[in-house]
Structure formats: C-alpha cells, structure tokens
Write an enzyme that holds these catalytic residues in place. Structure first.
Site, short mmCIF file in Angstrom:
data_model
loop_
_atom_site.label_atom_id
_atom_site.label_comp_id
_atom_site.label_asym_id
_atom_site.label_seq_id
_atom_site.Cartn_x
_atom_site.Cartn_y
_atom_site.Cartn_z
N TRP A 285 -84.34 -72.23 60.76
CA TRP A 285 -84.89 -73.52 61.19
C TRP A 285 -84.77 -74.60 60.11
O TRP A 285 -85.09 -75.75 60.33
CB TRP A 285 -86.36 -73.36 61.60
CG TRP A 285 -87.31 -73.22 60.42
CD1 TRP A 285 -87.13 -72.46 59.32
CD2 TRP A 285 -88.56 -73.90 60.24
NE1 TRP A 285 -88.20 -72.58 58.47
CE2 TRP A 285 -89.10 -73.46 59.02
CE3 TRP A 285 -89.29 -74.80 61.00
CZ2 TRP A 285 -90.33 -73.92 58.52
CZ3 TRP A 285 -90.51 -75.25 60.51
CH2 TRP A 285 -91.01 -74.81 59.29
N ASP A 286 -84.28 -74.22 58.92
CA ASP A 286 -84.21 -75.17 57.80
C ASP A 286 -83.41 -76.41 58.13
O ASP A 286 -83.51 -77.44 57.45
CB ASP A 286 -83.60 -74.49 56.57
CG ASP A 286 -84.31 -73.22 56.16
OD1 ASP A 286 -84.67 -72.43 57.06
OD2 ASP A 286 -84.50 -72.99 54.96
N GLU B 54 -94.90 -67.06 56.94
CA GLU B 54 -94.41 -65.69 57.14
C GLU B 54 -95.35 -64.62 56.60
O GLU B 54 -95.07 -63.43 56.74
CB GLU B 54 -93.04 -65.54 56.48
CG GLU B 54 -92.01 -66.44 57.13
CD GLU B 54 -90.60 -66.15 56.65
OE1 GLU B 54 -90.44 -65.79 55.48
OE2 GLU B 54 -89.67 -66.33 57.46
N LYS C 57 -97.92 -68.65 53.27
CA LYS C 57 -96.73 -68.78 52.42
C LYS C 57 -96.33 -70.25 52.30
O LYS C 57 -95.88 -70.72 51.27
CB LYS C 57 -95.59 -67.97 53.03
CG LYS C 57 -94.28 -68.05 52.28
CD LYS C 57 -93.23 -67.21 52.96
CE LYS C 57 -91.92 -67.21 52.20
NZ LYS C 57 -90.86 -66.50 52.91
N GLN C 58 -96.45 -70.96 53.42
CA GLN C 58 -95.92 -72.32 53.46
C GLN C 58 -96.62 -73.11 54.56
O GLN C 58 -97.37 -72.55 55.36
CB GLN C 58 -94.43 -72.28 53.74
CG GLN C 58 -94.08 -71.72 55.11
CD GLN C 58 -92.66 -71.21 55.18
OE1 GLN C 58 -92.41 -70.04 54.93
NE2 GLN C 58 -91.74 -72.09 55.51
#
Ligand code: BGC
Length: 808
Positions: A355-356, A494, A615-616
């Site tokens: 998805w980046d 994640e 994580k993010q």
C-alpha cells in the site's frame, strides 16, 4: 548547486552495504547498487541489479514443507571491471593501502563516482577514477568510465571486463535459508571483437534477460589504443581481458558501455541479439553521458524542491527526489509495473508492491502524472486476479493482495523470521485488506490532480466499483447496533494481528478501515455520476451492478460502525480499549531501540497483541489522508460526533502508544502534526528525512531504500507544509510553513497546466506557464478562488501565522 552530492570519504566495510543502496543508479526501468565494479558479493559488498517486473518464484523446503516465494531477481552483474597490475592479483579495496578514497552519488546527474589513490604491495601508487550511470535518456543503456593514472610507475595492466550471470539473491540475511537461485544460463556470445553479451533466463517465470558490453581503451588525447583481448566464457559468464600499457603520470581512459534487454521489452525478438547489437552501436561514454544528463536535467526542472534556508533539508530532499527518479521516471510509464516498497536496489520485501503507493503517488501526481497512470494500470491489469481472490474467499468484487508481484496473486509469506529470536513465526499480515481502500484512494486522487476522465471511465471506475463491491460483501449488518461491521482484518498497525490468545487471525472493526469504507461507498456512486451515461450502462452491464448494490453502498456510507473508547477516543479496533498499557519507560531503559516492539515482545515470549502498542499510524492515517472538513463530513454522515479537537486528541493518544517501527509512521505523524504542533511535526519530518541516509532502523536500508518515506517526505513539503489540497476542482493553498521552509520553490502541474510555486519573504507567488497544454486553472488562497491563465503571475501576502490574507 547545493545539496546535490552524497559523499563518503574513506572506506568503511561495515557501512558499505548502506552506501551501496544509497548510491545506486537507476532510470525507472532498472537500477544497480553502488558497489565498486571490482568487488564480488562477499558479505561486505553486494553488487546487484534489479529491473521492474523481473520476478521469479521458487520453492524452498522448510521443516519438510514447501514454501513458495516470489522475488525480484538479482540480474547478471554488468559492473565487473577488475584491474590487474603487472600480472598481479585483481585489486580489491581490502588488499591495498588506500591513500585517498571517495565514493559519491552525484545526485544532480544520477551518477556514482569513486576516486581512489592506492599503494599496492609492490609500492606502486595508482589513481583510479570511476564514473557510471544508468541512462535516463536511453532506457536500455548504462556506462562506466575508468580513468587510470600510474603515479610512480609505468607498465602493463590487464582489465577484466565481464558479464556475470552466476549471481543469486542473497542480499537479505533473514532470507538466507530461502532459495536464492533464480537464473538459468542460456548463452554467452560475442558481437565482433569488442562486444561481449550474455543471456540468462529466470527459472520459473521464463523471462529472458540479456546484457551486452563494449569495452574500449583510450589514451590521453582521446584516441583508442590497441589492446590485446582474450576471451573466456562459460554458460553463465563471459569475460574479456584487455591488456595494455600505461605510463607514469599519463591518464588512460577505459569505457564499458552496457546494454540491457528482457523479453518484456517492446520491439524485441531475441534479447541477446538486441543487447549485442545495441552495445555495438552504442555511443561513446562522453556523448552518452551528455544525453543522460540532459534527460536528468529535464526531470529536475519538473521535480526539484528548492529549500534555500536549510542545507541539510535541501540535501535530503534532493537525495529522495533522486531516488524516486531511479524507481519512477518517464521510462516507468511504458512498463507494466507497480512501485516496489523498497525501491530497486535491494531484496527486502522481495520487490513486492504494498500500500506504500499511497505515499508515493502524491508527488508523482503533480509532476509525472503519466507515471502514476501507468502504475495504476499495473493494478488494472491484475483486476482479474483480484476478482478471483475475492471469489475464492467467498466474497465479491476485487480483493487486491497485501503484497503484489508479477501477476497480482497474494505474495505475502505465511511465516517470517524474527531475527531477535531466530524463530519462524506465522505471518498474518495478508489480512491487511485496507490496501484495497488505498488503491481506491489513489485512483481518486490521481483523477483529482489530473482530471483524466478517460482513465476514470476506461479503467479507474471499474476498479473503484469492484473495490466497493468487495467491501460490501465483506461487511455484515449487525441488527443490534443497526450498523455494518467488518471482521477478520488488520489495520496498518502490524503489531496487532489477532486478539490475545485467539487462534484466528484478524480483528473486528478496524476504525481506519471502516471509515475508509464509509467514504469510498459514497464516492463509488459519485464516480458513476462523472461518467457519460453510455459508459455507466456498459460498466454496470459488464459488472452486473444492480440498484440494490448501490443502495447498500449508500447505506454503508451512513451506517458503518466505528468503535470509540468510553472517553470518545476512536478505538483502533473494537476491544483495543481493554488491552494492557505497555510499560514504555521500562522497555526504553532495557533496549536501545524499541521501534520493533513486536520482535522484542515475541523474543521475550510475550505477545504484542496484548498491548496498546502500535507499529505505525493506524487510526491516525485518517487525519493524514483527509482534511478536517472531509472527516467531519464523513463522521456527520455516519451520525458520529466529530469535534474540533477530535483530530488532535486522537493523534496525541496514539502517538504516545506508537513505536514507529515503520518509517512510514514518521511521515504520517509529521503530516498530521503540521497543523497542531509544528515543532513536533518538524522533528518527525527530520527523522523521516534522515531515516534512510542514517539507516535509523539499524540495518534495513542496505536491503533497499524505503520508497514510501522518501516520497512521503516530498509530499509533506507540498501537502503538509505548503498546504496544497484539491477541492471541487480548485487547487487550494493553506500553508503552514515552518521557519526552515519560509523560502520554498517548486514546480507542479495541476490538470495538465504547469505552475511554479514560490514562498519568499511572507509572500506566495504562483506563476502559470504558458507552454504546452496549459489551460486556465482555479486556485484557492484563503477563502478566495482565483482563475489563473497561462502566463499569469499572482502574489499573495501571508499573514504571520501563515494564513493567506489577500493578494497584491
Ligand atoms: C510496514 C507496512 C509497509 C511495508 C512495506 C512494513 O514494515 O508496516 O506498512 O507497507 O513495510 O514498506
């Protein structure tokens, strides 16, 4: 010009892998790591070349079970040039006394330069200057030039010039146990006395790859000198040894001009024939370099971000732009490829597409929209596979994979290695179905920036409708709540794959996913209203799209469930509120780097799923992708409260619980904080900028640069700080410029019209180019909309808090 050089002085073996990744040279078709021509892969050096779409699948037997992986293949090493002095061993950096050593990426010209002065075992001092590029002008070409000057001796040298197909994929230590052999030999061949060529084939995907090389030597006055040539070849390797005399104090120049073709290239019959013939016809290094630099200059004119106020920021932005070119240039527009998350200079994530793209396209949309279009076509061509994946899971529409490679199948591994514990652990990350929302978002934003209705009608809308349909089939209506729910998914964070202790992977009602779905369910219908009636009929007929489905999407846009904590914080997913708080201070005290808290916890026998640790950015993604007005509209429609402080409260809450184990997270947090906490935003922006060059994750960049963070920092400048946003066909500027960016200049294009944006001394100046296909555009500054025609220039005064007050 400033900020155009990444330079390393002195040879540093442990740092060489990182340097090689950062000094790669590529042209949006292929890319080669910045390894020295004379070094073999040996644990310090890893010469490697990757081309878009060059995938191959191999099976490894692990623990008695077959594990299938698709990799972006390391192609034959075209760099090989080895210097032997007076019959001695080939020179290697580790074997000589380096008097001077300089390794540079000339960012301006996308060229890697090495200069070394060394003393060999026999006391001979020699200077060697190497320059090389992968041509931005001639997509199949690259060139290396050596200038060799004996300082205190004269004598005979031999240079080995080879094409080496014996390479394997072994650039990532974690993957060592997996099969790394992807190439089968086909044949070596010569094309006349000067040209060698080599053809190989990928073992499973049957892709032919050929390289050709023409090596010549020139004296001080530029005349070719006659050299003694000897040939050696094996089925997967070919070399020529060139023997010639060199004279004290007199520079001798050697050129190796290289060509590449693969069987995916248009206008190609036999790749070997093409590579050999093309090498024979190839221009001299000087002329080829000139063509290359003029093509790169054109790219810089369209893409540079000029930040005169901060040298370091300027340098890093240019480094990132230069790397974006290596992966996504005008050449990419002719290919069937997506954006590998780790670029084309390392093997991490096996060259897969994630998805980046969400972080990559915004920069491209405003500068090389034809490249975004082509990258979106990569998804369109894999729509059939996504439809099959949905069907096979008992769903409808299109379910794009979390990791995508050659043909759009799910490439996510089912197990991955935890380097801290040395154990293979299950990988549930394929449940990140949010990639489908990202693809939808990307198509829409490409359309907003370009107004490309042809693309929307021919391809974009079909993907959007099928994605909406997928979500509608995934959602279940919960009559008790009177709302739609989505179960069994993961958000971008994640670290949370399942509920603590659960056997099944996936979570209920990830807020980011559900809000995206509410948004796209409404937009899918609006998209239909943008297309001609005949096209709508054809599409609906083809997809069998019934009115009831549209009504369901409409209903979902009003009744998706969003979980909240009792105090009104949006819950990352249902049940998040009841997870345990992590003792952050204790972990910070115990480990120097806690970005990968998942690995730490698992290595300790614990489970990150138990904790409020991300994580993010996950929920925070919402504030990154949508403006406050857009989010308010989505929440209003859903009948949920959205107050002025909602964004800031949630950002602060999740920021305190995020370890930023993905570099994408810094970009997202920098973006969302630009409005609420400029100092903190700038700090995150700086970390994001430094993350690859300083390898903040401690070893990942040598396995491939991070395209998301590199492109994301560029987008932050235009969107986060210059405050660009498109609404209703108007390009708005709502700048929030940090002090360091008070002077900022860049070019962009909006709906085909190029414009120059300049912030300086409290003013914003917009100049619309009159060239090409320029048409009047509408720009919004403050609340006022202005029509700017080709040739117009308008200046606006910025108030002290950066809001635009009036034009002058
Ligand atoms: C991140 C993902 C990202 C992937 C590829 C992972 O570490 O968590 O969000 O898509 O890397 O860059």
């Amino acid at each position: 010009m400033k900020g155009f050089s990444l330079t390393y002085d002195g040879f540093d073996p442990p740092g060489e892998g990182l340097r090689e990744a950062l000094t790669s040279t590529g042209n949006g078709y292929l890319c080669t790591r910045g390894a020295a021509e004379w070094e073999d892969a040996d644990g310090v050096h890893y010469p490697a070349t990757y081309a878009h779409g060059g995938y191959n699948r191999e099976t490894t037997i692990m623990g008695g079970l077959p594990v299938l992986n698709e990799d972006l293949v390391n192609l034959p090493n075209w760099l090989v040039l080895k210097l032997r002095i007076e019959g001695g061993e080939a020179i290697r950096l580790a074997d000589v006394e380096l008097i001077n050593y300089r390794h540079e990426l000339d960012i301006r010209h996308t060229m890697v330069v090495r200069e070394l002065r060394f003393r060999d075992h026999d006391g001979r001092v020699t200077t060697l200057r190497s320059r090389r590029f992968v041509s931005m002008a001639d997509v199949h070409h690259a060139g290396i030039e050596w200038t060799l000057t004996p300082e205190n001796w004269s004598g005979r040298v031999e240079v080995v010039s080879a094409l080496d197909g014996r390479v394997t994929n072994h650039g990532v230590a974690r993957y060592q146990q997996l099969e790394g052999r992807h190439l089968d030999p086909v044949s070596p061949r010569t094309f006349g006395p000067e040209v060698i060529a080599l053809k190989v084939q990928t073992r499973q995907s049957n892709l032919y790859v050929s390289e050709g090389a023409r090596t010549r030597v020139f004296d001080d006055s530029g005349e070719p000198i006659s050299v003694e040539r000897s040939l050696y070849q094996m089925e997967d390797y070919i070399q020529q040894v060139l023997g010639f005399d060199v004279h004290q104090g007199s520079p001798t120049r050697l050129e190796k001009m290289v060509t590449f073709f693969n069987s995916r290239d248009p206008a190609t019959s036999d790749t070997l024939e093409r590579a050999g013939t093309s090498a024979r016809r190839y221009k001299d290094f000087g002329e080829a370099l000139e063509r290359h630099t003029s093509a790169v200059t054109e790219l810089w004119c369209a893409c540079d971000l000029d930040v005169p106020g901060d040298d370091r920021v300027q340098f890093l932005l240019r480094l990132h732009i230069g790397h974006v070119f290596q992966v996504c240039s005008h050449h990419t527009a002719d290919l069937d490829t997506g954006v590998p998350a780790r670029g084309l200079n390392g093997e991490a994530y096996r060259g897969h597409v994630f998805w980046d793209e969400l972080y990559v396209y915004p920069f491209l949309n405003y500068r090389m929209p034809e490249v975004t279009r082509s990258l979106l076509m990569y998804r369109y061509r894999r729509l059939g596979e996504a439809q099959a994946a949905a069907r096979e899971s008992g769903l409808r529409g299109a379910m794009y994979p979390w990791q995508s490679g050659s043909d759009g199948k799910e490439e996510t591994q089912r197990i991955h290695l935890n380097p801290l514990s040395g154990r293979w652990e299950p990988d549930l990350s394929h449940n990140q179905r949010h990639v489908n929302a990202a693809i939808f978002y990307n198509i829409w934003h490409y359309f907003l920036a370009t107004g490309d209705r042809a693309f929307l009608g021919d391809y974009g809308a079909e993907m959007m409708l099928e994605i909406a349909r997928f979500w509608a089939s995934m959602a279940q209506f919960n009559p008790e709540r009177g709302r739609y729910e989505i179960h069994g998914v993961m958000g971008p964070d994640e670290f949370h794959e399942k509920y603590p202790g659960a056997h099944e992977g996936g979570l209920r009602n990830n807020a980011y996913t559900n809000v995206m779905v509410a948004w796209l369910c409404r937009l899918a219908q609006e998209v239909l209203s943008l297309l001609p009636a005949s096209r709508v009929d054809a599409l609906r007929g083809r997809l069998g799209l019934r009115d009831e489905e549209l009504s369901r999407w409409e209903d979902m846009s009003r009744r998706m469930f969003v979980p909240f904590h009792d105090d009104g914080i949006i819950s990352q997913f249902e049940g998040y509120e009841h997870l345990e708080e992590l003792d952050w201070d204790a972990y910070r005290a115990k480990y120097t780097n806690i970005q990968r808290m998942d690995r730490i916890l698992r290595a300790e026998g614990d489970d990150p799923n138990r904790y409020k640790v991300a994580k993010q950015a996950d929920t925070v993604m919402l504030f990154f992708l949508f403006s406050a007005e857009e989010l308010k509209a989505i929440f209003d429609r859903l009948g949920y409260p959205y107050a002025e402080e909602t964004a800031h409260r949630n950002i602060v809450y999740y920021d305190q619980r995020t370890s930023h184990g993905s570099t994408l997270s810094y970009v997202t947090h920098a973006g969302v904080l630009a409005e609420y906490d400029p100092v903190s935003s700038w700090e995150r922006f700086r970390v994001a900028l430094e993350s690859d060059v300083c390898d903040v994750q401690g070893g990942t960049t040598q396995e491939g640069i991070h395209m998301g963070v590199m492109s994301g920092t560029l987008d932050l400048v235009q969107r986060g700080y210059a405050g660009t946003q498109i609404r209703n066909g108007v390009l708005y500027f709502a700048p929030r410029l940090p002090r360091q960016l008070e002077r900022l200049r860049f070019s962009m294009q909006f709906r085909g019209t190029p414009l120059r944006v300049e912030f300086a001394e409290g003013h914003l100046t917009l100049s619309v180019h009159s060239e090409g296909v320029s048409r009047p555009i509408r720009v919004g500054v403050g609340d006022v909309i202005h029509e700017l025609c080709p040739g117009d220039q308008r200046t606006f005064v910025l108030s002290t808090d950066n809001d635009l007050v009036h034009d002058v």
